[in-house]
Design an enzyme around this catalytic site. Structure first.
Site: not given
Ligand code: FDA
Length: 288
Positions: A107, A136, A157, A174
């Site tokens: 991670d 990231q 990832r 964003k």
């Molecule tokens: P965004 O935050 O714009 O979310 C899009 C939509 O998804 C939101 O509108 C909502 O509907 C839903 N959503 C997102 N987060 C939510 C929450 N917490 N609760 C409820 N709904 C939510 N980061 C990192 O720094 N190191 C890592 O190793 C990882 N590993 C990782 C693995 C996987 C499988 C995922 C999906 C994410 C990570 N992350 C991570 C976290 C990542 O960096 C990021 O913070 C989150 O995925 C939120 O960003 P989104 O891309 O989902 O978009």
């Protein structure tokens, strides 16, 4: 801090291996893949790092009986990176050996660990092909890290990034993060080895689908990854469209830092916590 537990429960598969395993098996029966995270980070003592490693070894032993290959997500600061880099390396090596055909994925944590994580991952990958990395999209440096993982054939990832970083190191708005995510994802999808697109952002997911269809990229050559308990509707839709969907499944007692990151990602989550807090404090639940 136990007041956050009702909120945390939504995002974790169990408090220990015993309670988490049925959830992992149930995901598998529904057609999902999993990457499993034993919660924990930033340990301060050698014994804590050893205990964390042992929890992963117990997990490997348990999942070996399940007959399906999994991804294990592990944090270097959980394995002792900030105590002694050699201890951390030794712990990760032991885990990789034990993991066999399961992938061990490092991670990505805060920017003070980025370089060390990539260096160690790159180094171990030369002899252990089951080592994967995470990059990231919010970091300016990631463009060149993507070159590295493509050159070395390291399964990676791509996520947006969940830690607070300064503008010198990371995009802050964003739109810039989304644009950078797409640029990096397109490169990984065309040239990388089994990349995982880790996001719940519908705009990004739509653009990725448009790209793979236009470029004729097989769904067998990449994964969508989503977090346990987040956008289950989207998880099912992607699976239904024939994509490989891997769910990030955390479990364990050290749920607080992980939960706080999930809390910070969405303002509705903060309302949820405040509502539970009010209900517990004033008994509002009885009347509504
Ligand atoms: P965004 O935050 O714009 O979310 C899009 C939509 O998804 C939101 O509108 C909502 O509907 C839903 N959503 C997102 N987060 C939510 C929450 N917490 N609760 C409820 N709904 C939510 N980061 C990192 O720094 N190191 C890592 O190793 C990882 N590993 C990782 C693995 C996987 C499988 C995922 C999906 C994410 C990570 N992350 C991570 C976290 C990542 O960096 C990021 O913070 C989150 O995925 C939120 O960003 P989104 O891309 O989902 O978009």
């Amino acid at each position: 801090m136990h007041l956050l537990y009702p909120f945390a429960k939504r995002f974790i598969a169990g408090e220990d291996l015993r309670t988490a395993l049925p959830n992992i098996q149930s995901l598998n029966r529904s057609g999902f893949l999993s990457t499993i995270d034993v919660l924990g980070e930033n340990v301060f003592t050698v014994d804590q790092a050893k205990a964390a490693k042992q929890e992963y070894l117990d997990l490997v032993q348990a999942i070996d009986k399940l007959y399906f290959p999994l991804d294990l997500s592990v944090k270097l600061t959980q394995m002792g990176l900030n105590i002694d880099p050699n201890l951390c390396r030794k712990n990760i090596k032991e885990l990789i050996h034990a993991a066999g055909e399961h992938t061990v994925r490092l991670d990505m944590e805060g920017s003070d660990t980025t370089e060390r994580t990539i260096q160690l991952g790159q180094d171990l990958h030369r002899t252990h092909k089951n080592l994967g990395l995470v990059l990231q999209a919010y970091l300016h440096r990631t463009k060149s890290d993507v070159d590295t993982v493509i050159e070395e054939g390291i399964s990676t990832r791509l996520c947006k990034g969940a830690y607070k970083e300064p503008p010198e190191l990371a995009f802050q708005d964003k739109n810039s993060i989304q644009q950078n995510f797409l640029k990096l994802a397109f490169r990984l999808l065309k040239e990388g080895f089994m990349p995982a697109i880790a996001t719940h952002d519908e705009f990004l997911i739509q653009e990725i689908i448009r790209f793979v269809e236009k470029e004729n990229i097989s769904p067998k050559t990449f994964y969508f990854e989503l977090l346990y308990g987040v956008r289950r509707d989207l998880q099912k839709i992607l699976l239904g469209k024939g994509y490989q969907v891997r769910i990030y499944v955390p479990y364990g007692n050290s749920w607080l830092p992980y939960t706080l990151r999930r809390l910070a990602e969405r303002k509705e989550n903060i309302f949820f916590v405040l509502k539970s807090l009010a209900r517990e404090t004033f008994g509002l639940g009885k009347f509504h």
